[in-house]
Design an enzyme around this catalytic site. Structure first.
Site: not given
Length: 319
Positions: A122, A174
């Site tokens: 990764s 949000k």
């Protein structure tokens, strides 16, 4: 107990306390002398011509100290090349990006070799891409090219406890996604777009650095891991080997095989050279068992329990 015996015990305690403190002072002076000598030794090693080596282990994060160390190596006239030894399952995509760019700045001035050890996956592989040459072991684990975003979902637990959380937001997206309720379709789509954008950047980086077409890089970027032998077959690494192969490549780049390899280690943010453990043991020698928390000093500065941002990390499911 008569007064004479009490006086004898007090004298014995004073003598014992004196020798404890004397031993503590001697050990402390020896520790600081070792620290000073080691620091001077590192300075002397870095002042002569050498091959610098930086070791990157554990979870990769935004590491300012490491970036500054790489900048010093790039500017050092004594460091003729750099070996980046990587043993990491990955970490944050931003952390990998920052370190990748710092290594490329070194590579603009001197040869850089990425040395993949047991695990370099990764973001660990992302960093390896910065090297001019990638060397891996036959059974090294690498790959896991991709991006992941994870967060806990504790709604059912809260329901069992009879606890709820109410929120009033300026807009629906949000603070989404939230661990307190399942994500809406809009929130899921927002996170997916963000992941896809970082993933596209990663795939393009693999294609550019490994001289692969984008379809070839995309085919390898499905999250799977590879052994070093498999990675060599798919052109994700350049060579199977270790120190000998690294030095042979550097020799091709006019870096003398006689130059010593010098480890550029991080300067400790707390006590150096294990002095935190030394301080804890010192208190025990003095008989002050009331400070067991000193043992925790050695753990300061370790990996954080939580990582912020998108992750590029290989992990066994459930771990």
């Amino acid at each position: 107990m008569d007064e004479l015996a009490i006086a004898d015990r007090r004298r014995l305690r004073r003598k014992l306390s004196f020798w404890r403190w004397a031993a503590a002072i001697v050990l402390l002076c020896a520790g600081f002398a070792l620290f000073a000598f080691s620091g001077l030794g590192e300075t002397r090693e870095r002042a002569r011509d050498h091959v610098a080596r930086v070791t990157i282990t554990g979870v990769i994060q935004d590491d300012r100290e490491l970036v500054e160390r790489l900048e010093k190596i790039a500017d050092s006239n004594s460091a003729k090349a750099l070996i980046v030894t990587i043993s990491s399952p990955g970490g944050t995509t931003y952390g990998g990006e920052v370190i990748y760019r710092a290594i490329r700045k070194v590579a603009a001035k001197k040869p850089v070799v990425s040395d993949l050890r047991t695990l370099a996956a990764s973001a660990g592989y992302m960093i390896a891409l910065a090297g001019d040459r990638i060397v891996a072991g036959e059974t090294s684990i690498t790959g896991s090219i991709g991006v992941i975003f994870q967060y806990p979902q504790i709604r059912e637990l809260m329901d069992k406890l009879g606890v709820s959380l109410e929120s009033i937001k300026s807009r629906p997206l949000k603070a989404e996604p939230s661990p307190f309720h399942p994500p809406s379709d809009e929130a899921r789509a927002m996170i997916q777009r963000m992941i896809n954008d970082s993933y596209d950047w990663f795939v393009d980086l693999v294609a550019e650095r490994r001289n692969l077409s984008r379809p070839e890089a995309f085919a390898l970027a499905d999250g799977r891991i590879f052994t070093g032998r498999q990675a060599l077959e798919y052109k994700l690494v350049d060579e199977i080997g270790g120190d000998d192969e690294i030095r042979a490549f550097l020799a091709e780049r006019k870096v003398s095989a006689d130059l010593p390899v010098v480890d550029w280690r991080a300067a400790s943010g707390t006590f150096s050279f294990g002095l935190a453990g030394f301080a804890s043991d010192l208190l025990k020698i003095l008989g002050y068992e009331a400070f067991p928390a000193m043992n925790g000093f050695e753990k300061l500065g370790g990996d954080k329990l939580f990582l912020d941002g998108l992750l590029s990390v290989w992990q066994v499911e459930g771990q």
